[in-house]
Every structure is written in structure tokens, then in C-alpha cells.
Design an enzyme around this catalytic site. Structure first.
Site, PDB file in Angstrom:
ATOM      1  N   GLY A  91       1.249  39.433   9.064  1.00 49.50           N
ATOM      2  CA  GLY A  91       2.049  40.001  10.127  1.00 49.50           C
ATOM      3  C   GLY A  91       1.734  39.315  11.429  1.00 49.50           C
ATOM      4  CD  GLU A 163      -3.593  54.143  -1.508  1.00 54.46           C
ATOM      5  OE1 GLU A 163      -2.987  54.594  -2.487  1.00 54.46           O
ATOM      6  OE2 GLU A 163      -3.615  54.707  -0.385  1.00 54.46           O
ATOM      7  CG  ASP A 207       6.575  47.522  14.376  1.00 55.67           C
ATOM      8  OD1 ASP A 207       7.805  47.454  14.594  1.00 55.67           O
ATOM      9  OD2 ASP A 207       5.905  46.563  13.941  1.00 55.67           O
ATOM     10  CE  LYS A 209       8.347  45.482  11.238  1.00 55.49           C
ATOM     11  NZ  LYS A 209       8.343  44.327  12.145  1.00 55.49           N
ATOM     12  CG  ASN A 212       5.755  47.673   9.301  1.00 56.04           C
ATOM     13  OD1 ASN A 212       5.354  46.648   8.774  1.00 56.04           O
ATOM     14  ND2 ASN A 212       5.902  47.790  10.619  1.00 56.04           N
ATOM     15  CG  ASP A 225       1.881  46.568  10.530  1.00 58.28           C
ATOM     16  OD1 ASP A 225       0.955  46.710  11.348  1.00 58.28           O
ATOM     17  OD2 ASP A 225       2.584  45.544  10.464  1.00 58.28           O
TER      18      ASP A 225
END
Length: 884
Positions: A91, A163, A207, A209, A212, A225
Site C-alpha cells: 500500500g 491475522e 479510508d 473502500k 480495504n 488497513d
């Protein structure tokens, strides 16, 4: 200059000039970095890259950053004891590897900050992500196992292990599986659940989306994320609770950002920003498009479009998405945060309401909408309800039915028709039309519509006073259903005065308004006024329609309930019920609603006396009848089931009570607002059950939330507010937080004293619980003062067999023992035991055993072995840990 420092300068300069018009950027850069042309050139290249990309994200800048800094992409073989297996992805800040942890041996996802990006700001952001994820424990959020800083050949690199999720991004899952609209909606509701969990723990994602959000091979969503997350309510004293986004700095992905996020004012963001983003995700999931076409727009243009232009209507892209789905998405995408769903949970609830064929909360339903939803579930009754379209708001049909029954008894048929038409027209034109899209706004609530309608009343219907009074009384009843008693009371009182003057006390409309006013007094805790009002109506009905009329018989049960609930006078309550039974013989059958109402009051009396089995039997009888007559989701059925759960809780059958409470609360939240009195009662009782089960972390926030809502709806001295105060204090005591319990109880006692003109059941109970809280804190002298006052008041306001007096005496006796007055204390404890042992039910017997244990200890302190041995068999197991 090192790479990290140089990147920091690039980042700083970019943020300074990115929002300026393009023709002003070069001059500003020269002003900010007059001696470093190479640095200015790199910033200009980043600005051009941003303009080409149309979305400022760490990912979009990565190639330019790597080019500028010359950072390679060589993957390590081991980091901090984790053996790197393969690269999974990257990312804006980090690279994610599949890695093997040696101890415990397991495969994890290892996220490591990219080399060359270790600026202080990005390190803080990376560390914050691990901290934020570490707070969260939810099946829909990847769990963090460990975080740290690894020493590597290219310098320190922060990392965290979490995880490992086997799955695919949300949009790829939808495309690959060809998921139906229903499946996509269900998936989004589960994502909302995970986001709500983060919000409840103070973490705003910022964030969200599809990239993610992964869907596992088992079909479960996982939110990932949290690299740009922040705390919703940061602690200003903590340095690690926020990534400290600077004003003017954008973080996130532009097409998914909320309007306020694009305003680049970090302090203005709260959890509702994520709600907006969930709306974008749902729009994309359902249409494969974005609500705003900003893919090819430059950053400033994209921000302006999202902030200023209305999003595309989902229904215009796909006709199947008209109606509820379009409304849900539009509510989430409202530009004003106040107009959105206020929580991710509220959005999930509406999605599930739609999937269940129930009325959604996002759009307060017009009459036609409510009727169309009802038709899908109860087709046989639609024809009957069609004539009542004007009053199909919430659960208010019964109000207008009562009005219709009353008006049909009048002699003047033309006047009946005139009043009925006027009420119908007013409700249609002044209430229901406001609920539909109108000048008040397309998302007007029923409350707002009622406020607008009530404000329009002064000066109207001056030549039709009875009609105006009928309308006022209907609006007042609507307010009462919403728990807004302050607005209901003056309208009801005004209607009653008009009916009395124009029609006389014997008219059914006058008596209905009088009864409504009594109910308002009861529901706001003014029991003396309620009793006086209901007795007046009873006398008028006995004179005008006779002692066995259905309205008169219902009046008797209402008085019985008032005595039980408001005055705790079980003897008087039984007298009213006895009068009801004697009069209803041959008039009302056992399955009549008023007979069921009386059975509920009997159960309430047994519950107050802690005779839980009798209460349970009464409630089950009523629930079976109501379910057969009304169905599963009728309010009357819900009430009966709720009472069953209360009795089960008293019987310590917690596992049976919990699913009933949960189902009722879910149903009530779907049909009522969060401040509705029924919702508050259900939430409080569920919290109390959790406390009884030792699930304190679940109970405490529910108690606190319900207490705050009760204060807002009812005021500080209402029985509901004081009950919630005592419940919260009880939890504090049970978890060893005595000072907090005492603070809550002192506030409650002050409120109860301010409202009471003398001894009252609620003031007595509050005073007793304050004394017990003080005893828990070993402030025995202060406790004795409170408990002695509670004892004196209890002997006045409660019947002799009420268990509260026995409990007060038990607490008082132990405090006397603790302060050295053993003789008096033992006498007090003996009376407590005598009273409690004579009462039925497991609660009273448990309290009696507690008093006996205290008597054992008191006798042992005084060296009275024989008396200690006398009480020991009556004490049962020595589990009275507090012994106070």
C-alpha cells in the site's frame, strides 16, 4: 540530506502548494525553497502526477516517490524473527508479506513500513495503525498479534503481525460470484457491524473502500488497513492516540472521502465520515459505479464535485434499486453529517429492515408507503386499513379508532362527519404531507412534522372548537408515543378543557382526553395527579355509561396498574383488580384485551413482590393469547414477551431471558426511535440481565446510554431515569467502584427529593440504595443516616409485606453491627429476617438467608455461640461476600 528527511521536505512543500491554483504554485515553491531547484522540481513532478491520477493516495504517489528516492524493491528473507514466505501486496506506507512466526508457530500477515519512508509522520501513522487494530476484537476486523521495530540492514523498520486473511477484495468477490442484490446488501450490513465495532472503541477508519475490505474463502468480510485511522475522541494528553493530520492535509482515497474529509479539517471528522464512505462502497457494490464521476478529475476539481454536487441517484442507474435501497444509499451519502445515519449500526439496521420486508427508518414513511409495506406482510388486513390512511403513522391507528368510536355515539351525525373529515384532512395535509418530500425537506421526521403541525394550530379552528380540540388531542397522543411528554401535556390539557366546555363531562371525547391526561401524568412520574385524574374520569364514566361499560372496566385496570407501578401499594392494586373481576363477569370474556391487561397487572404485582413464578405464569398466559390474536410483532405481544423475560431473569433463567430481550429490542428499534420509552425499557432490562450474568463490559455502556436518554426524554426525577441511575450505581458497586456508585446515587437522591413533596416509593428506594452504596464503601455512619430515613419512609409508603423494607433493615442492622452497636444491630437483623422469610419467591428467600448470615457473624462477634448455631442452618452457603 538523508532520503527520509528529503521525502519529508517533499511532502511538506507538496502540502503547502497542492491546493493553490496551478499558475501560483511555482512562485510559492520559490518562496518556500529558494535555494533548492532540484527539490522544487521533484515537488512539481509529484503535482503533475497527482493531476494525472485524479486521486491523491499514497499508492498513486508511490512510483514517483520510489523514483525520486531511488528505493529498491528487494524483499527481505526475515524480519524480527518472522520468516518471509512471499509478498502479498503493498500500500502507500507498507509492504505486506505472508510470513511464518516461530513461536507460536503460525502463518501471519506481516506489514512492514517501506524503506525510505521512515519520516516521523509516516512512522506515527504506521504505529497508529497497529495500535488502532490492537484495540479491536471483532470477527470482521483482522486481529493484530504483535507490533515492534525491526533492525534491518537499511535501518529500523516498524512492523506488525496480524491475522492472515485468505480472500479477495469486496468488488472482486461481487464480480466473481455474481452475488445478488440481496447478498450484496447482506454483506454490506456485516461490514457495517465491523465498522461500528471500531467506532464504539473510538477508531475512525477514514479510508474504507473495496480494496480495504476482503471477503474470506468462507464468505465473511474483513476490514483492513487502518493506516490513516484516527480516534473519534482523542485524549489530548496522549501522544500516541492520533496520526495528527495537519490542517490542509488530505488522507484517504478521494472518490470515497466524505465532504467534510475533503475539507481537510481533521477536527471536523467523526464516525459519520465513515458512514458516508460506507454509502459510497454500497453504491459501488450495487452499481459498479461511483456516486460522483471523479476518476479523471484533478484533485481540487474532485474535491469540489464531492463537496458541492449531488451524487448520482442509484435508482437512475438501476430501476430495481428504487425505493428503500435508493433511500438507504442517499441517507448515507447526505452531505450534511446531521442528515446521515448517525452510526454504522443504524445503517446496518435499515439494510436488515429492508431485507426483512419491514419499514426502514431512513425515510419516515408516508401513509401510502407504510400501507404498501404492510400489504406485503398482512394482505388480509389491507382493505380495512385503506380507510385509515390518514392515521397510519407508527402505532397511532388506535388513537383515531377511539376518536371514531367516541364520535359515532354523538347524536348529530353531521357533526360527527365534520369532525372526522377535519381531523383526517389535518393529519393528511399538515402531518403526513410533511413526512413526504416537502418544504421541510425530503427526510423530515415524524417529530419534525408534528412540531410543524402543532405550530400551525394557534388561530385555526376558532369557529370549530371541538374539531380543533380533537386534532390537538391526536397530536398530543402522537407526541406521547414518541416519548415527548412536555409537548403532549399542554395539548391534551387544552383539548380536555375545550371538550368539557363545549360537550360536557359525560361526552366520550371529554372522558378520552381526561384519561389521556392521566396517562401523561403517570408516564411522567406524577402519580398523585394521575390518580386524581383517572378517578375523575372513572366517576364520570360510571355516571354516564355505567359501571360495566368497557371503557369503565379499562379505567379500573388502569388504576390498579397505577397503584402497583407508582405507589407500590399492592393491596390497593388488588382491590381495583377485584372490582374489575366482579364487574366484568358476563360482560368481558377471558380473551378480551382488557382482561389480558388485568392479567399483566397481576403479573406486575407478583414481580414487585419477587414472586417470579407467579409473574411468569401470568405473563405466559397473556403472551399466548396475544400471539394468537395479534401475531408475533404486534406491540401487545412484544410487551407480554418482555415481561416473560423479566420474570425469567428473576428466576435466574438467564439463558432463556436473553434471546427474548434481544429479539424484542431489535423489533422495537425497527419500529421506534432510539428515545422511545419502550426501547429505553427494553435496553435497560437487557443491560440489567447482562449485569446479572456477569457481562459487565456489555452492561455498562447500555446503562449509561439509557440513563442519558431517559434524562433527555423524561427529566432527572422520572421513575425511569432514577431506575437507570440505580442500575448503573449497582453495576459500579458490583465492580468495586464504590465512589462512582455513591456519586450517581447522590445525584439521583437530589433529583428525587426536588420532585417529591414528601415520602414516596421512588425516593425511599433511592435513599435505601444510597445507604447501601455507602455501606459498601465502609462509610457506615453515613450509611446509617440514609438507611434510617429509608426505613421510616418505607413504613409509610410501602405495604407491610414489601421486600424493600426487609432489605433496608438487613443493611441497617449490619451497619449498626459494624459501628459497634451489636445489640441494636442484631435486633434489627432479626426483624429483617422475620419479614423476608415470610415472603414467597426465591428473591425473598435469598435475602432472608443473607440476613441470617449477618446474624451468624454478629453473634460470633459477641461470643454468642448458641445464637450463631441457631442461625447457621438458616444462612445457607456463606456466599455473602460483601457481608454488609
Amino acid at each position: 540530506m538523508s532520503d527520509s528527511k528529503r521525502f519529508g521536505e517533499i511532502d511538506r512543500l507538496f502540502q503547502e502548494v497542492c491546493d493553490l491554483p496551478p499558475d501560483q504554485r511555482q512562485a510559492k515553491l520559490i518562496e518556500l525553497a529558494p535555494t533548492d531547484a532540484a527539490l522544487r522540481s521533484e515537488v512539481i513532478e509529484l503535482l503533475e502526477a497527482d493531476s494525472r491520477a485524479g486521486s491523491l493516495t499514497p499508492e498513486s504517489l508511490q512510483p514517483e516517490i520510489h523514483r525520486a528516492l531511488g528505493v529498491g524493491d528487494t524483499d527481505p528473507t526475515e524480519i524480527a524473527g518472522y520468516r518471509v514466505l512471499t509478498r502479498l501486496g503493498e500500500g502507500g506506507m507498507g509492504v505486506v508479506y505472508e510470513a511464518e512466526q516461530r513461536s507460536p508457530r503460525r502463518t501471519v500477515a506481516l506489514k512492514v513500513l517501506k524503506p525510505g519512508l521512515a519520516t516521523p509522520a509516516l512512522v506515527r501513522r504506521f504505529e497508529f495503525e497497529s495500535e488502532a487494530l490492537g484495540r479491536l476484537r471483532h470477527p470482521g476486523i483482522a486481529q493484530v498479534f504483535e507490533a515492534g521495530v525491526a533492525e534491518t540492514p537499511i535501518g529500523p523498520r516498524p512492523y506488525f503481525a496480524m491475522e492472515l486473511i485468505r480472500g479477495e477484495s469486496l468488488d472482486r468477490w461481487a464480480d466473481r460470484t455474481g452475488a445478488s442484490i440481496r447478498d450484496r446488501l447482506d454483506m454490506l450490513s456485516r461490514i457495517c457491524d465491523a465498522v461500528q465495532h471500531a467506532h464504539a472503541r473510538g477508531v475512525v477508519h477514514r479510508d474504507l473502500k473495496p480494496a480495504n475490505i476482503l471477503v474470506t474463502t468462507e464468505g465473511d468480510p474483513k476490514v483492513l488497513d487502518f493506516g490513516v485511522a484516527r480516534l473519534a475522541h482523542p485524549d489530548p494528553d496522549s501522544a500516541g492516540n492520533t496520526i495528527a493530520t495537519a490542517a490542509g492535509q488530505l488522507v484517504g482515497t478521494v472518490p470515497y472521502m466524505s465532504p467534510e474529509q475533503l475539507g481537510a479539517r481533521p477536527e471536523s471528522l467523526d464516525t459519520r465520515s465513515d458512514v458516508y464512505t460506507l454509502g459510497v462502497v454500497l453504491f459501488r457494490l450495487l452499481s459498479n459505479r461511483l456516486p460522483h464521476d471523479v476518476d479523471d478529475a484533478a484533485l481540487l476539481d474532485a474535491a469540489r464535485i464531492v463537496r458541492e454536487e449531488e451524487p448520482t441517484r442509484l435508482a437512475t442507474l438501476e430501476p430495481r434499486l428504487r425505493g428503500d435501497i435508493d433511500t438507504i444509499v442517499r441517507t448515507a451519502l447526505a452531505k450534511d453529517p446531521e442528515r446521515r445515519y448517525q452510526t454504522a449500526a443504524a445503517m446496518a439496521d435499515d439494510i436488515r429492515r429492508h431485507l426483512a420486508g419491514q419499514t426502514i427508518a431512513a425515510r419516515p414513511a408516508s401513509a401510502v408507503y407504510q400501507l404498501s409495506r404492510l400489504a406485503r406482510r398482512h394482505k388480509p388486513v389491507v382493505a380495512a386499513l385503506a380507510a385509515l390512511v390518514a392515521v397510519t403513522v407508527g402505532a397511532i391507528v388506535g388513537i383515531s379508532l377511539a376518536l371514531a368510536e367516541a364520535t359515532t355515539q354523538r347524536d348529530n351525525a353531521e357533526q360527527q362527519a365534520s369532525i372526522a373529515r377535519a381531523v383526517t384532512d389535518f393529519l393528511n395535509n399538515d402531518v403526513l404531507s410533511a413526512v413526504a418530500p416537502s418544504s421541510l425537506g425530503e427526510n423530515t421526521t415524524v417529530r419534525e412534522a408534528l412540531d410543524s403541525a402543532a405550530a400551525s394550530l394557534p388561530g385555526r379552528f376558532q369557529d370549530q372548537p371541538v374539531t380543533g380540540a380533537a386534532i390537538r388531542n391526536n397530536i398530543a397522543n402522537l407526541y406521547s408515543v414518541l416519548g415527548r411528554f412536555a409537548e403532549a401535556e399542554p395539548l391534551t390539557a387544552e383539548a380536555l378543557e375545550t371538550f368539557t366546555q363545549e360537550l360536557g363531562r359525560d361526552d366520550p371525547l371529554t372522558q378520552l382526553a381526561g384519561q389521556d391526561l392521566g396517562v401523561v401524568y403517570r408516564d411522567t412520574g406524577r402519580y398523585e395527579l394521575a390518580r386524581e385524574q383517572l378517578l375523575t374520569v372513572l366517576a364520570d364514566r360510571e355516571r354516564s355509561v355505567g359501571p360495566t361499560d368497557e371503557a369503565t372496566l379499562e379505567n379500573l385496570v388502569m388504576l390498579a396498574e397505577l397503584e402497583q407501578m407508582g405507589f407500590a401499594d399492592m393491596d390497593r392494586a388488588r382491590e381495583w383488580l377485584g372490582m374489575f373481576e366482579a364487574r366484568r363477569a358476563g360482560v368481558l370474556a377471558d380473551d378480551h384485551p382488557t382482561a389480558a391487561y388485568a392479567e399483566l397487572v397481576r403479573g406486575g404485582i407478583a414481580l414487585e413482590l419477587r414472586d417470579y413464578q407467579t409473574a411468569y405464569d401470568a405473563y405466559v398466559s397473556v403472551a399466548e393469547r396475544r400471539e394468537a390474536e395479534f401475531g408475533d410483532i404486534h406491540p401487545a405481544t412484544i410487551t407480554a414477551r418482555h415481561n416473560i423475560a423479566t420474570a425469567l431473569e428473576g428466576l435466574a433463567r438467564y439463558d432463556e431471558a436473553e434471546p427474548i430481550y434481544l429479539a424484542n429490542l431489535e423489533t422495537l428499534r425497527k419500529t421506534s426511535g432510539p428515545d422511545n420509552p419502550d426501547v429505553l425499557v427494553a435496553a435497560h432490562n437487557l443491560a440489567f440481565l447482562y449485569q446479572s450474568m456477569g457481562r459487565f463490559d456489555e452492561a455498562e455502556p447500555m446503562f449509561y446510554d439509557t440513563l442519558e436518554r431517559c434524562r433527555r426524554v423524561f427529566g432527572p426525577a422520572h421513575i425511569g431515569t432514577l431506575t437507570c441511575s440505580q442500575s448503573l450505581a449497582s453495576l459500579y458497586r458490583e465492580t468495586g467502584r464504590d465512589s462512582e456508585a455513591i456519586t450517581v446515587m447522590l445525584e439521583a437522591k437530589q433529583a428525587a427529593q426536588d420532585a417529591a413533596e414528601g415520602p414516596s416509593p421512588m425516593l425511599t428506594e433511592v435513599t435505601a440504595n444510597l445507604g447501601i452504596a455507602l455501606a459498601d464503601a465502609e462509610r457506615f455512619a453515613e450509611a446509617i443516616v440514609e438507611l434510617e430515613q429509608a426505613e421510616a419512609d418505607a413504613r409509610v409508603v410501602f405495604p407491610d409485606e414489601h421486600p424493600l423494607l426487609g432489605n433496608i433493615l438487613s443493611g441497617l442492622g449490619w451497619c449498626e453491627v459494624e459501628t459497634g452497636d451489636l445489640t441494636t444491630g442484631r435486633d434489627t437483623l432479626r426483624e429483617a429476617h422475620r419479614r423476608l422469610a415470610a415472603l414467597p419467591g426465591p428473591y425473598a428467600q435469598s435475602a432472608a438467608a443473607s440476613a441470617a448470615r449477618r446474624l451468624v457473624r454478629a453473634a460470633e462477634r459477641e461470643g454468642d455461640t448458641a445464637d450463631a448455631e441457631y442461625w447457621r442452618p438458616l444462612a445457607g452457603p456463606d456466599d455473602d461476600a460483601a457481608a454488609q
